[in-house]
Design a protein around this motif. Structure first.
Motif, PDB file in Angstrom:
ATOM      1  N   ASN A  66      15.574  64.040  21.798  1.00  0.00           N
ATOM      2  CA  ASN A  66      16.797  63.253  21.708  1.00  0.00           C
ATOM      3  C   ASN A  66      16.453  61.768  21.873  1.00  0.00           C
ATOM      4  N   PRO A  67      15.932  61.114  20.818  1.00  0.00           N
ATOM      5  CA  PRO A  67      15.514  59.708  20.918  1.00  0.00           C
ATOM      6  C   PRO A  67      16.603  58.753  21.423  1.00  0.00           C
ATOM      7  N   PRO A  68      17.866  58.900  20.991  1.00  0.00           N
ATOM      8  CA  PRO A  68      18.889  57.986  21.536  1.00  0.00           C
ATOM      9  C   PRO A  68      18.989  58.067  23.061  1.00  0.00           C
ATOM     10  N   ASN A  69      18.926  59.285  23.598  1.00  0.00           N
ATOM     11  CA  ASN A  69      18.970  59.422  25.057  1.00  0.00           C
ATOM     12  C   ASN A  69      17.706  58.886  25.712  1.00  0.00           C
ATOM     13  N   GLN A  70      16.567  59.047  25.042  1.00  0.00           N
ATOM     14  CA  GLN A  70      15.321  58.473  25.565  1.00  0.00           C
ATOM     15  C   GLN A  70      15.457  56.962  25.711  1.00  0.00           C
ATOM     16  N   GLU A  71      16.051  56.339  24.705  1.00  0.00           N
ATOM     17  CA  GLU A  71      16.228  54.883  24.743  1.00  0.00           C
ATOM     18  C   GLU A  71      17.163  54.476  25.881  1.00  0.00           C
ATOM     19  N   ILE A  72      18.257  55.220  26.058  1.00  0.00           N
ATOM     20  CA  ILE A  72      19.216  54.920  27.136  1.00  0.00           C
ATOM     21  C   ILE A  72      18.530  55.064  28.495  1.00  0.00           C
ATOM     22  N   ILE A  73      17.801  56.158  28.666  1.00  0.00           N
ATOM     23  CA  ILE A  73      17.150  56.421  29.955  1.00  0.00           C
ATOM     24  C   ILE A  73      16.097  55.362  30.260  1.00  0.00           C
ATOM     25  N   LEU A  74      15.328  54.958  29.251  1.00  0.00           N
ATOM     26  CA  LEU A  74      14.327  53.911  29.477  1.00  0.00           C
ATOM     27  C   LEU A  74      14.987  52.592  29.856  1.00  0.00           C
ATOM     28  N   ARG A  75      16.079  52.292  29.194  1.00  0.00           N
ATOM     29  CA  ARG A  75      16.768  51.043  29.483  1.00  0.00           C
ATOM     30  C   ARG A  75      17.274  51.013  30.923  1.00  0.00           C
ATOM     31  N   GLU A  76      17.749  52.137  31.406  1.00  0.00           N
ATOM     32  CA  GLU A  76      18.344  52.189  32.742  1.00  0.00           C
ATOM     33  C   GLU A  76      17.327  52.476  33.858  1.00  0.00           C
TER      34      GLU A  76
ATOM     35  N   ILE B 196       8.778  62.013  30.704  1.00  0.00           N
ATOM     36  CA  ILE B 196       9.871  61.228  30.101  1.00  0.00           C
ATOM     37  C   ILE B 196       9.301  60.030  29.344  1.00  0.00           C
ATOM     38  N   VAL B 197       8.415  59.278  29.998  1.00  0.00           N
ATOM     39  CA  VAL B 197       7.858  58.075  29.375  1.00  0.00           C
ATOM     40  C   VAL B 197       6.961  58.447  28.197  1.00  0.00           C
ATOM     41  N   TYR B 198       6.194  59.519  28.339  1.00  0.00           N
ATOM     42  CA  TYR B 198       5.303  59.969  27.264  1.00  0.00           C
ATOM     43  C   TYR B 198       6.099  60.319  26.007  1.00  0.00           C
ATOM     44  N   ASN B 199       7.155  61.105  26.160  1.00  0.00           N
ATOM     45  CA  ASN B 199       7.965  61.488  24.998  1.00  0.00           C
ATOM     46  C   ASN B 199       8.642  60.274  24.360  1.00  0.00           C
ATOM     47  N   ALA B 200       9.068  59.330  25.200  1.00  0.00           N
ATOM     48  CA  ALA B 200       9.677  58.115  24.666  1.00  0.00           C
ATOM     49  C   ALA B 200       8.646  57.283  23.917  1.00  0.00           C
ATOM     50  N   PHE B 201       7.424  57.234  24.431  1.00  0.00           N
ATOM     51  CA  PHE B 201       6.353  56.493  23.761  1.00  0.00           C
ATOM     52  C   PHE B 201       6.048  57.102  22.395  1.00  0.00           C
ATOM     53  N   LEU B 202       6.010  58.434  22.338  1.00  0.00           N
ATOM     54  CA  LEU B 202       5.757  59.104  21.052  1.00  0.00           C
ATOM     55  C   LEU B 202       6.864  58.818  20.051  1.00  0.00           C
ATOM     56  N   SER B 203       8.088  58.718  20.536  1.00  0.00           N
ATOM     57  CA  SER B 203       9.243  58.502  19.641  1.00  0.00           C
ATOM     58  C   SER B 203       9.413  57.043  19.237  1.00  0.00           C
ATOM     59  N   LYS B 204       8.667  56.139  19.894  1.00  0.00           N
ATOM     60  CA  LYS B 204       8.745  54.694  19.595  1.00  0.00           C
ATOM     61  C   LYS B 204      10.173  54.173  19.733  1.00  0.00           C
ATOM     62  N   VAL B 205      10.856  54.611  20.800  1.00  0.00           N
ATOM     63  CA  VAL B 205      12.261  54.237  20.943  1.00  0.00           C
ATOM     64  C   VAL B 205      12.430  52.884  21.625  1.00  0.00           C
TER      65      VAL B 205
ATOM     66  N   ALA C 216      10.491  48.975  22.643  1.00  0.00           N
ATOM     67  CA  ALA C 216       9.381  48.027  22.624  1.00  0.00           C
ATOM     68  C   ALA C 216       8.931  47.672  24.032  1.00  0.00           C
ATOM     69  N   SER C 217       9.668  48.129  25.041  1.00  0.00           N
ATOM     70  CA  SER C 217       9.333  47.780  26.425  1.00  0.00           C
ATOM     71  C   SER C 217       8.150  48.582  26.955  1.00  0.00           C
ATOM     72  N   LEU C 218       7.718  49.615  26.206  1.00  0.00           N
ATOM     73  CA  LEU C 218       6.583  50.424  26.638  1.00  0.00           C
ATOM     74  C   LEU C 218       5.297  49.768  26.154  1.00  0.00           C
ATOM     75  N   ASP C 219       4.808  48.826  26.937  1.00  0.00           N
ATOM     76  CA  ASP C 219       3.617  48.059  26.590  1.00  0.00           C
ATOM     77  C   ASP C 219       2.363  48.857  26.928  1.00  0.00           C
ATOM     78  N   ALA C 220       1.398  48.886  25.997  1.00  0.00           N
ATOM     79  CA  ALA C 220       0.186  49.684  26.192  1.00  0.00           C
ATOM     80  C   ALA C 220      -0.589  49.255  27.430  1.00  0.00           C
ATOM     81  N   GLN C 221      -0.629  47.958  27.708  1.00  0.00           N
ATOM     82  CA  GLN C 221      -1.355  47.469  28.876  1.00  0.00           C
ATOM     83  C   GLN C 221      -0.733  48.024  30.159  1.00  0.00           C
ATOM     84  N   GLN C 222       0.587  47.868  30.298  1.00  0.00           N
ATOM     85  CA  GLN C 222       1.239  48.323  31.522  1.00  0.00           C
ATOM     86  C   GLN C 222       1.142  49.832  31.678  1.00  0.00           C
TER      87      GLN C 222
END
Length: 448
Positions: free
Chosen positions: A117-127, A149-158, A160-166
């Motif tokens: 559920n990419p839309p929910n992944q984006e909401i959860i990451l934002r919050e 949670i973060v891994y699945n969001a990273f795969l979905s590219k939902v 831009a806040s998931l920086d590879a360095q961090q």
């Protein structure tokens, strides 16, 4: 599905629990919005209670909500759409007065809300992005679900806040915390790191920007990954491996152009850690075949071995001076020596270089000829002495000479043409006598 009367809930926890047990969410499509609202409210009323029975009701509510997520996106969206729900969960996750199993179950529900559920992944990451990253670093019971949670969001590219360095730094903090606690890292931390190392080149930019300490830590993790047999079916990404090899060559070039002072610099530690990694990799398929293609790698390793060998001959003892007096070697083995060889950055360095050269010479006519043309052969022949600083160096040298001469007449002739000018300096020969199959340490008056 009927609601539980509030007076029953207030007066009889067991009756309330039994009522929840009878709920069948799978048949409640039309009623689910009101039912989910009710279940969430019951959870909020119970989750901080000091009474175990009431907390069990809170856990049952979370279980029902998690089960509903498996019924599809409609159910996931209905739950996540509840006003201030994620903000409430954020407070609960940070509230140490709430029982840990309740907080873990909340996090599992959040994970279920975003499955496919990419839309929910984006909401959860934002919050919840900050809280999730903190949970990953903590290596607590919250780390695995947070990483998923973060891994699945990273795969979905939902986002831009998931920086590879961090992400790399956060995962490495978890790995180090687990190592210090002598534990295996959480499953999804290993899965996420394996994806970054093996399935994508996105990590390259992040690797270049992380701190020196984290780069060393990452290289050591890579070393363990390469050494682990059951992980060899998923090799490290070719671009990453090529980048690390070029990084080694560049640092090696810099070191070879400087004087001995480089030994105290961070760059030398990173160079030597890269060397250990590449040396191990030369023994493992498919990395060995890949590395044998690059003659610059062979040359840099050969020149580095020659330089370290010459430094070790310096009149002033240093970390590269061989420890080959048998009495001192025995003390080192027993841990009674004043020379702490295993604590030096130089420990196993020369043997790692010889191991790498031996493997890079294997059935490689180009490298065989380079060894002869650049004068590496005499240096290799001098590495046949035992040295407490470099376990197995003699054995790796014998293999290197074998690979050097295999089907190479020129190298065979060169070695055959070498003239003996005397026995190699080896204090072992003068410090023991073999009698009756045993080794006896001789005093100075007994030496002949």
């Amino acid at each position: 599905m009927s609601a539980i009367p509030s007076n029953v809930f207030e007066e009889n926890y067991q009756a309330a629990f039994d009522g929840l047990e009878k709920l069948d969410i799978s048949t409640s499509n039309g009623n689910f919005p009101s039912q989910s609202e009710y279940i969430i409210q019951v959870f909020l009323d119970c989750h901080k209670s000091e009474k175990d029975a009431q907390v069990e009701i809170a856990l049952k509510c979370l279980k029902l909500l998690k089960q509903s997520c498996a019924l599809g996106q409609t159910f996931q969206d209905e739950i996540i759409g509840k006003e201030n729900l994620l903000e409430t969960f954020k407070r609960i996750l940070k509230d140490e007065s709430v029982r840990e199993d309740v907080r873990v179950s909340c996090l599992q529900l959040i994970a279920n809300l975003c499955v496919q559920n990419p839309p929910n992944q984006e909401i959860i990451l934002r919050e919840l992005r900050g809280v999730l990253l903190e949970c990953i670093e903590s290596n607590s019971r919250f780390a695995n679900a947070s990483t998923m949670i973060v891994y699945n969001a990273f795969l979905s590219k939902v986002s831009a806040s998931l920086d590879a360095q961090q992400l790399l730094e956060v995962l490495l903090v978890n790995i180090e915390t687990a190592r210090l606690a002598q534990q295996d890292p959480p499953e999804f931390v290993s899965i996420f790191l394996e994806y970054l190392m093996c399935k994508t080149a996105e990590i390259l930019d992040g690797y270049e920007r992380i701190s020196f300490e984290k780069r060393i830590q990452f290289l050591r993790y890579l070393m363990e990954y390469i050494r682990t047999e059951d992980r060899r079916s998923t090799p490290v990404n070719r671009e990453l491996f090529h980048h690390l090899m070029l990084d080694f060559n560049q640092k090696c070039d810099s070191v070879l152009k400087t004087n001995d002072s480089f030994l105290d610099q961070d760059q030398s530690e990173e160079l030597f850690t890269l060397l250990m990694l590449l040396s191990d990799a030369t023994c493992v398929h498919p990395y060995g075949q890949f590395l044998r293609l690059y003659k610059t790698l062979f040359l840099n390793m050969g020149y580095l071995l020659r330089q370290l060998h010459e430094i070790g001959k310096n009149e002033n003892d240093n970390m590269f001076t061989p420890v080959n007096k048998i009495e001192e070697m025995l003390k080192v083995k027993q841990g009674t020596s004043e020379i702490k060889v295993e604590g030096d950055i130089s420990f196993t360095l020369k043997s790692s270089l010889v191991k790498a050269l031996a493997n890079l010479l294997y059935q490689n006519k180009v490298n065989q000829n380079l060894a002869r043309e650049t004068g590496f052969i005499p240096v290799l022949l001098e590495c046949t002495n035992l040295d407490a600083r470099n376990p197995l160096m003699k054995e790796w040298t014998i293999l290197a000479i074998r690979n050097l001469c295999e089907e190479n007449i020129e190298n065979q002739k060169l070695i055959a043409s070498l003239s003996k000018v005397g026995d190699a300096e080896n204090s072992l020969l003068s410090e023991y006598n073999a009698e009756g199959g045993t080794i006896r340490i001789s005093s100075s008056s007994e030496k002949k």
